[in-house]
Design a protein around this motif. Structure first.
Motif, PDB file in Angstrom:
ATOM      1  N   ASP A 106       0.827  -1.201   0.000  1.00  0.00           N
ATOM      2  CA  ASP A 106       0.000   0.000   0.000  1.00  0.00           C
ATOM      3  C   ASP A 106       0.865   1.257   0.000  1.00  0.00           C
ATOM      4  OD1 ASP A 106      -2.557  -1.199  -0.008  1.00  0.00           O
ATOM      5  OD2 ASP A 106      -2.418  -1.583   2.142  1.00  0.00           O
ATOM      6  N   ASP A 107       0.499   2.196  -0.873  1.00  0.00           N
ATOM      7  CA  ASP A 107       1.120   3.517  -0.949  1.00  0.00           C
ATOM      8  C   ASP A 107      -0.053   4.485  -1.128  1.00  0.00           C
ATOM      9  OD1 ASP A 107       2.626   5.775  -1.369  1.00  0.00           O
ATOM     10  OD2 ASP A 107       3.406   5.148  -3.319  1.00  0.00           O
ATOM     11  N   PHE A 108      -0.652   4.889  -0.014  1.00  0.00           N
ATOM     12  CA  PHE A 108      -1.901   5.649  -0.043  1.00  0.00           C
ATOM     13  C   PHE A 108      -1.702   7.113  -0.426  1.00  0.00           C
ATOM     14  CE2 PHE A 108      -3.109   2.287   3.151  1.00  0.00           C
ATOM     15  CZ  PHE A 108      -4.004   1.630   2.309  1.00  0.00           C
ATOM     16  N   PHE A 109      -2.684   7.660  -1.141  1.00  0.00           N
ATOM     17  CA  PHE A 109      -2.739   9.075  -1.495  1.00  0.00           C
ATOM     18  C   PHE A 109      -4.205   9.435  -1.711  1.00  0.00           C
ATOM     19  CE2 PHE A 109      -2.963   7.020  -5.529  1.00  0.00           C
ATOM     20  CZ  PHE A 109      -3.625   7.892  -6.384  1.00  0.00           C
ATOM     21  N   GLU A 110      -4.487  10.741  -1.821  1.00  0.00           N
ATOM     22  CA  GLU A 110      -5.867  11.182  -2.039  1.00  0.00           C
ATOM     23  C   GLU A 110      -6.046  11.664  -3.466  1.00  0.00           C
ATOM     24  OE1 GLU A 110      -7.403  13.934   0.847  1.00  0.00           O
ATOM     25  OE2 GLU A 110      -7.791  12.296   2.240  1.00  0.00           O
ATOM     26  N   PRO A 111      -6.875  10.977  -4.238  1.00  0.00           N
ATOM     27  CA  PRO A 111      -7.127  11.392  -5.619  1.00  0.00           C
ATOM     28  C   PRO A 111      -8.088  12.578  -5.679  1.00  0.00           C
ATOM     29  CG  PRO A 111      -8.438   9.467  -5.086  1.00  0.00           C
ATOM     30  CD  PRO A 111      -7.580   9.747  -3.888  1.00  0.00           C
ATOM     31  N   PHE A 134     -19.537   2.530   0.192  1.00  0.00           N
ATOM     32  CA  PHE A 134     -18.123   2.916   0.246  1.00  0.00           C
ATOM     33  C   PHE A 134     -17.843   4.185  -0.556  1.00  0.00           C
ATOM     34  CE2 PHE A 134     -17.868  -1.718   1.062  1.00  0.00           C
ATOM     35  CZ  PHE A 134     -17.250  -1.667   2.299  1.00  0.00           C
ATOM     36  N   TYR A 135     -18.313   4.231  -1.801  1.00  0.00           N
ATOM     37  CA  TYR A 135     -18.047   5.406  -2.636  1.00  0.00           C
ATOM     38  C   TYR A 135     -18.816   6.629  -2.143  1.00  0.00           C
ATOM     39  CZ  TYR A 135     -14.955   3.286  -6.017  1.00  0.00           C
ATOM     40  OH  TYR A 135     -13.865   2.706  -6.617  1.00  0.00           O
ATOM     41  N   ASP A 136     -20.026   6.446  -1.633  1.00  0.00           N
ATOM     42  CA  ASP A 136     -20.780   7.596  -1.108  1.00  0.00           C
ATOM     43  C   ASP A 136     -20.038   8.228   0.067  1.00  0.00           C
ATOM     44  OD1 ASP A 136     -22.969   7.429  -2.918  1.00  0.00           O
ATOM     45  OD2 ASP A 136     -23.774   5.754  -1.750  1.00  0.00           O
ATOM     46  N   ARG A 137     -19.578   7.421   1.016  1.00  0.00           N
ATOM     47  CA  ARG A 137     -18.829   7.944   2.162  1.00  0.00           C
ATOM     48  C   ARG A 137     -17.530   8.610   1.706  1.00  0.00           C
ATOM     49  NH1 ARG A 137     -21.103   3.595   4.497  1.00  0.00           N
ATOM     50  NH2 ARG A 137     -19.509   2.152   3.842  1.00  0.00           N
ATOM     51  N   THR A 138     -16.856   7.964   0.766  1.00  0.00           N
ATOM     52  CA  THR A 138     -15.566   8.464   0.290  1.00  0.00           C
ATOM     53  C   THR A 138     -15.726   9.785  -0.448  1.00  0.00           C
ATOM     54  OG1 THR A 138     -14.779   6.185   0.123  1.00  0.00           O
ATOM     55  CG2 THR A 138     -13.553   7.878  -1.107  1.00  0.00           C
ATOM     56  N   LEU A 139     -16.693   9.850  -1.358  1.00  0.00           N
ATOM     57  CA  LEU A 139     -16.905  11.098  -2.097  1.00  0.00           C
ATOM     58  C   LEU A 139     -17.325  12.231  -1.164  1.00  0.00           C
ATOM     59  CD1 LEU A 139     -18.578   9.702  -5.321  1.00  0.00           C
ATOM     60  CD2 LEU A 139     -16.468  11.053  -5.222  1.00  0.00           C
ATOM     61  N   GLU A 140     -18.170  11.939  -0.196  1.00  0.00           N
ATOM     62  CA  GLU A 140     -18.578  12.969   0.753  1.00  0.00           C
ATOM     63  C   GLU A 140     -17.358  13.511   1.512  1.00  0.00           C
ATOM     64  OE1 GLU A 140     -21.959  13.700   4.144  1.00  0.00           O
ATOM     65  OE2 GLU A 140     -21.115  11.676   3.996  1.00  0.00           O
ATOM     66  N   ARG A 141     -16.477  12.616   1.947  1.00  0.00           N
ATOM     67  CA  ARG A 141     -15.275  13.024   2.685  1.00  0.00           C
ATOM     68  C   ARG A 141     -14.341  13.836   1.790  1.00  0.00           C
ATOM     69  NH1 ARG A 141     -10.248  11.103   3.095  1.00  0.00           N
ATOM     70  NH2 ARG A 141     -10.694   9.156   2.050  1.00  0.00           N
ATOM     71  N   LEU A 142     -14.062  13.346   0.585  1.00  0.00           N
ATOM     72  CA  LEU A 142     -13.140  14.051  -0.314  1.00  0.00           C
ATOM     73  C   LEU A 142     -13.713  15.388  -0.766  1.00  0.00           C
ATOM     74  CD1 LEU A 142     -11.831  11.094  -2.517  1.00  0.00           C
ATOM     75  CD2 LEU A 142     -10.584  12.326  -0.728  1.00  0.00           C
ATOM     76  N   ARG A 143     -15.003  15.423  -1.081  1.00  0.00           N
ATOM     77  CA  ARG A 143     -15.629  16.672  -1.521  1.00  0.00           C
ATOM     78  C   ARG A 143     -15.707  17.698  -0.390  1.00  0.00           C
ATOM     79  NH1 ARG A 143     -20.281  13.866  -5.387  1.00  0.00           N
ATOM     80  NH2 ARG A 143     -19.040  13.959  -7.309  1.00  0.00           N
TER      81      ARG A 143
END
Length: 184
Positions: A106-111, A134-143
């Motif tokens: 793993d080499d994590f980053f934020e797209p 998963f994508y709903d939570r992720t998009l809400e966090r990133l946005r």
């Protein structure tokens, strides 16, 4: 009928349409996706490594990887947002949850751009996923941090009317299919 039953029926119908589209698909499925991503060269993005009958974004991801960071989602656990690990063509992979491959290390980053898999989409940018959120939570966090572009990638046959959506469902900014691009 409860919302969960309506969503289950919508998923079942969409999986059947997707399976037929997958079986009939020819080469060049990701050509329009490549064209879209060419306008965002160097912007950190995440794609996905297809499972089962999902459309294949890997050729477009490989082109994008020549210009900037490309990752794939790594599920952290139920009820959690996704993390994204750097991916490159020919990278060594391991089995992740739900049969999706993930990088060996793993080499994590934020797209800033997410190419989002889906079961069905509608003409307004609604998306029906697998049901884990998963994508709903992720998009809400990133946005919540910065502008984040959500690009649904699917077969034309996955379009549906009247998807059973909820207020927590994050909309797509565009949908790319084997035949073209639609913005919302």
């Amino acid at each position: 009928m409860q919302l969960s039953e309506i969503k289950a029926a919508a998923r079942k119908a969409a999986f059947a349409r997707r399976k037929q589209a997958f079986e009939a698909a020819g080469p060049g499925q990701s050509a329009h996706l490549s064209a879209v991503l060419a306008g965002y060269r160097g912007v950190p993005l995440s794609g996905f490594l297809p499972i089962r009958t999902e459309i294949d974004p890997v050729p477009a991801m490989a082109e994008a990887a020549a210009h900037g960071p490309v990752g794939v989602p790594v599920i952290q656990g139920a009820g959690q947002a996704l993390k994204f690990s750097r991916w490159e063509p020919e990278a060594r992979l391991r089995d992740g949850p739900f049969g999706a491959a993930v990088p060996l290390v793993d080499d994590f980053f934020e797209p800033e751009i997410l190419i989002v898999p889906l079961v069905a989409f509608d003409a307004r940018g609604g998306r029906l996923g697998y049901g884990g959120g998963f994508y709903d939570r992720t998009l809400e966090r990133l946005r919540g941090k910065r502008a984040t572009l959500a690009i649904g990638f699917a077969f034309d046959a996955q379009e549906a009317e009247n998807l059973p959506l909820e207020p927590t469902d994050q909309p797509l900014d565009m949908i790319v299919t084997e035949s073209g691009v639609r913005g919302f």
